[in-house]
Design a protein around this motif. Structure first.
Motif, PDB file in Angstrom:
ATOM      1  N   MET A 122       0.833  -1.205   0.000  1.00  0.00           N
ATOM      2  CA  MET A 122       0.000   0.000   0.000  1.00  0.00           C
ATOM      3  C   MET A 122       0.871   1.259   0.000  1.00  0.00           C
ATOM      4  SD  MET A 122      -3.048  -1.123   2.635  1.00  0.00           S
ATOM      5  CE  MET A 122      -3.943   0.440   2.539  1.00  0.00           C
ATOM      6  N   ALA A 123       1.999   1.197   0.716  1.00  0.00           N
ATOM      7  CA  ALA A 123       2.914   2.342   0.742  1.00  0.00           C
ATOM      8  C   ALA A 123       3.430   2.651  -0.656  1.00  0.00           C
ATOM      9  CB  ALA A 123       4.079   2.064   1.693  1.00  0.00           C
ATOM     10  N   VAL A 124       3.729   1.602  -1.436  1.00  0.00           N
ATOM     11  CA  VAL A 124       4.170   1.813  -2.817  1.00  0.00           C
ATOM     12  C   VAL A 124       3.050   2.460  -3.623  1.00  0.00           C
ATOM     13  CG1 VAL A 124       5.007   0.685  -4.912  1.00  0.00           C
ATOM     14  CG2 VAL A 124       5.770  -0.122  -2.679  1.00  0.00           C
ATOM     15  N   GLY A 125       1.803   2.038  -3.389  1.00  0.00           N
ATOM     16  CA  GLY A 125       0.663   2.663  -4.053  1.00  0.00           C
ATOM     17  C   GLY A 125       0.548   4.138  -3.726  1.00  0.00           C
ATOM     18  N   PHE A 126       0.827   4.499  -2.472  1.00  0.00           N
ATOM     19  CA  PHE A 126       0.807   5.913  -2.076  1.00  0.00           C
ATOM     20  C   PHE A 126       1.878   6.703  -2.825  1.00  0.00           C
ATOM     21  CE2 PHE A 126      -1.833   4.742   1.552  1.00  0.00           C
ATOM     22  CZ  PHE A 126      -2.590   5.888   1.749  1.00  0.00           C
ATOM     23  N   VAL A 127       3.067   6.118  -2.968  1.00  0.00           N
ATOM     24  CA  VAL A 127       4.150   6.817  -3.664  1.00  0.00           C
ATOM     25  C   VAL A 127       3.813   6.993  -5.149  1.00  0.00           C
ATOM     26  CG1 VAL A 127       6.588   6.752  -4.294  1.00  0.00           C
ATOM     27  CG2 VAL A 127       5.884   6.024  -2.022  1.00  0.00           C
ATOM     28  N   ILE A 128       3.224   5.957  -5.761  1.00  0.00           N
ATOM     29  CA  ILE A 128       2.820   6.069  -7.166  1.00  0.00           C
ATOM     30  C   ILE A 128       1.775   7.172  -7.327  1.00  0.00           C
ATOM     31  CG2 ILE A 128       1.638   4.877  -9.062  1.00  0.00           C
ATOM     32  CD1 ILE A 128       2.926   2.288  -8.044  1.00  0.00           C
ATOM     33  N   PHE A 129       0.837   7.227  -6.401  1.00  0.00           N
ATOM     34  CA  PHE A 129      -0.175   8.295  -6.441  1.00  0.00           C
ATOM     35  C   PHE A 129       0.477   9.666  -6.291  1.00  0.00           C
ATOM     36  CE2 PHE A 129      -3.074  11.059  -3.929  1.00  0.00           C
ATOM     37  CZ  PHE A 129      -4.018  11.285  -4.913  1.00  0.00           C
ATOM     38  N   ALA A 130       1.446   9.781  -5.362  1.00  0.00           N
ATOM     39  CA  ALA A 130       2.153  11.051  -5.181  1.00  0.00           C
ATOM     40  C   ALA A 130       2.900  11.431  -6.450  1.00  0.00           C
ATOM     41  CB  ALA A 130       3.127  10.949  -4.007  1.00  0.00           C
ATOM     42  N   ALA A 131       3.533  10.435  -7.096  1.00  0.00           N
ATOM     43  CA  ALA A 131       4.254  10.702  -8.346  1.00  0.00           C
ATOM     44  C   ALA A 131       3.294  11.205  -9.416  1.00  0.00           C
ATOM     45  CB  ALA A 131       4.958   9.429  -8.824  1.00  0.00           C
ATOM     46  N   GLY A 237       6.727  16.609   0.972  1.00  0.00           N
ATOM     47  CA  GLY A 237       6.886  15.318   1.616  1.00  0.00           C
ATOM     48  C   GLY A 237       7.077  14.153   0.673  1.00  0.00           C
ATOM     49  N   GLN A 238       6.436  14.207  -0.518  1.00  0.00           N
ATOM     50  CA  GLN A 238       6.557  13.067  -1.425  1.00  0.00           C
ATOM     51  C   GLN A 238       7.987  12.903  -1.951  1.00  0.00           C
ATOM     52  OE1 GLN A 238       4.693  15.771  -1.852  1.00  0.00           O
ATOM     53  NE2 GLN A 238       4.429  16.355  -3.985  1.00  0.00           N
ATOM     54  N   VAL A 239       8.728  14.015  -2.055  1.00  0.00           N
ATOM     55  CA  VAL A 239      10.117  13.947  -2.511  1.00  0.00           C
ATOM     56  C   VAL A 239      11.044  13.520  -1.374  1.00  0.00           C
ATOM     57  CG1 VAL A 239      11.972  15.252  -3.634  1.00  0.00           C
ATOM     58  CG2 VAL A 239       9.594  15.731  -4.197  1.00  0.00           C
ATOM     59  N   LEU A 240      10.591  13.685  -0.148  1.00  0.00           N
ATOM     60  CA  LEU A 240      11.383  13.275   1.014  1.00  0.00           C
ATOM     61  C   LEU A 240      11.655  11.770   1.016  1.00  0.00           C
ATOM     62  CD1 LEU A 240      12.388  14.040   3.987  1.00  0.00           C
ATOM     63  CD2 LEU A 240      10.111  13.330   4.711  1.00  0.00           C
ATOM     64  N   ILE A 241      10.686  10.996   0.545  1.00  0.00           N
ATOM     65  CA  ILE A 241      10.737   9.538   0.697  1.00  0.00           C
ATOM     66  C   ILE A 241      11.953   8.907   0.012  1.00  0.00           C
ATOM     67  CG2 ILE A 241       9.471   7.389   0.367  1.00  0.00           C
ATOM     68  CD1 ILE A 241       8.430   9.475   2.514  1.00  0.00           C
TER      69      ILE A 241
END
Length: 395
Positions: A122-131, A237-241
């Motif tokens: 799910m965390a990967v899904g969040f990052v894809i959404f942020a991208a 925050g999305q670039v922080l990851i």
């Protein structure tokens, strides 16, 4: 004097309410800030807030935190700004630190983290959404697509924390050279620069690096790591990851991929600034020192990640009206933003790598992305469902 004190108290109370209710990322935060700080309290007007948001977007560091600090600075100077900073970051920092202590205690008891198995994809899904969100916001031409693709390829293949500042500088230079495409401002405003906060920012950066290298004391090294990251991260925050994953999982191995992904997903269910996720990493990085070590790590990480952006907003806000008129400044932002997009895309690829590539995990990633992109289901509810499924369903 009494009127000022009441106004300061009301402002800090409003900041606390935002910190407890600002779910949904920077867009939701900005809408809530507009409603409460502008329309309800009239701390500043709508135009001032929009310009302030634009300024914070182009500075490294946490945008929402810089906006809160800048409003506090405008109302009551540096003292109120620092109080607002503490009030804004404290709730999320406390909650994510408790999550880190909980996960650490489970591991000490050799308890299974299987209940987080759905949270990781799910965390990967969040990052894809942020991208996806950042790409549609900032990529406007072929040049941006090329820079984003190059940044993605380089970040994936040369996965070290030192590559990030090089890519950001290169991206900014690439588009700055084409500054003549931007309209010229015919009303230049003289720039008067007060260097105190810039020198403070640079002095802390250099001092932490020197003391950390000399002592090799883990808390100081952690502070320097987070302070350096907080000084380099453009885009929120999305670039922080990708920065934190590369440095603390891939490079230093302070956390496992499982721990990082679980913590990042949990962070999505909390209100307040995403940068508070740093406290989770700081706490787990010092877990070998016991409970006090974890609390120390959390505080050190929070101070390190939030202070650079605060120093820089205090420095730049005084001459922002003149600076933003220069075409080369506006032009360089295109490249910086495109490279930031590439880093977020790379983060999704890098974070997926340690997850087992089976049908269930792929479906969870896709379902998470579609729920975030095409429904109005709040992110915290998505995470709660994932945690519940991890507890209920057999592993």
């Amino acid at each position: 004097m009494l009127v000022k004190k009441i106004r300061y108290y009301l402002f800090l109370r409003d900041v606390l309410l935002l910190s407890l209710t600002a779910f949904g990322g920077p867009q939701a935060f900005f809408a809530m800030t507009m409603e409460r700080m502008v329309k309800k309290r009239n701390y500043l007007n709508e135009k001032d807030l929009l310009e302030l948001n634009a300024l914070c977007q182009i500075l490294p560091g946490p945008t929402s935190t810089q906006i809160i600090s800048a409003i506090g600075f405008k109302i009551g100077g540096a003292y109120l700004a620092y109080l607002a900073l503490i009030v804004w970051i404290l709730p999320a920092t406390i909650l994510i630190t408790l999550a880190a202590i909980f996960i650490s205690s489970l591991q000490d008891k050799e308890a299974s983290l299987a209940f987080t198995r759905f949270i990781q994809p799910m965390a990967v899904g969040f990052v894809i959404f942020a991208a996806h969100r950042i790409i549609i916001t900032v990529i406007e031409n072929v040049e941006g697509v090329v820079l984003m693709a190059l940044a993605t390829i380089i970040t994936v293949n040369y996965n070290t924390p030192y590559i990030f500042p090089i890519l950001l500088i290169a991206g900014g230079l690439a588009t700055a050279l084409k500054y003549k495409k931007h309209p010229k401002d015919e009303t230049p405003k003289p720039i008067q620069i007060k260097w105190a906060n810039f020198l403070l920012w640079g002095g802390v950066l250099a001092g932490a690096a020197i003391i950390g290298a000399y002592t090799q004391y883990r808390p100081i090294l952690l502070f320097e790591n987070f302070y350096r990251n907080g000084s380099l991260i453009f885009g929120g925050g999305q670039v922080l990851i990708p920065y934190l994953y590369t440095e603390f999982v891939e490079f230093k191995s302070y956390l496992s991929s499982e721990e990082f992904l679980s913590g990042y997903a949990l962070m999505q269910s909390l209100p307040g600034p995403t940068f508070s996720f740093s406290s989770y990493i700081g706490a787990l990085s010092l877990r070998e020192y016991g409970l006090m070590g974890q609390i120390t790590g959390s505080l050190v990480a929070a101070a390190g990640i939030f202070l650079p952006g605060t120093f820089l907003i205090f420095f730049v806000i005084r001459f922002w009206d003149g600076l933003k008129r220069y075409r080369v400044v506006r032009a360089s932002l295109e490249g910086i933003n495109a490279v930031s997009c590439g880093m977020v895309v790379a983060a999704a690829i890098i974070m997926f790598d340690p997850i087992e590539a089976n049908l269930i995990n792929l479906l969870i990633i896709l379902i998470t992305y579609f729920l975030l992109a095409f429904t109005k289901i709040p992110a915290p509810l998505v995470i709660i469902v994932g945690l519940a499924a991890g507890f209920i369903l057999p592993s």
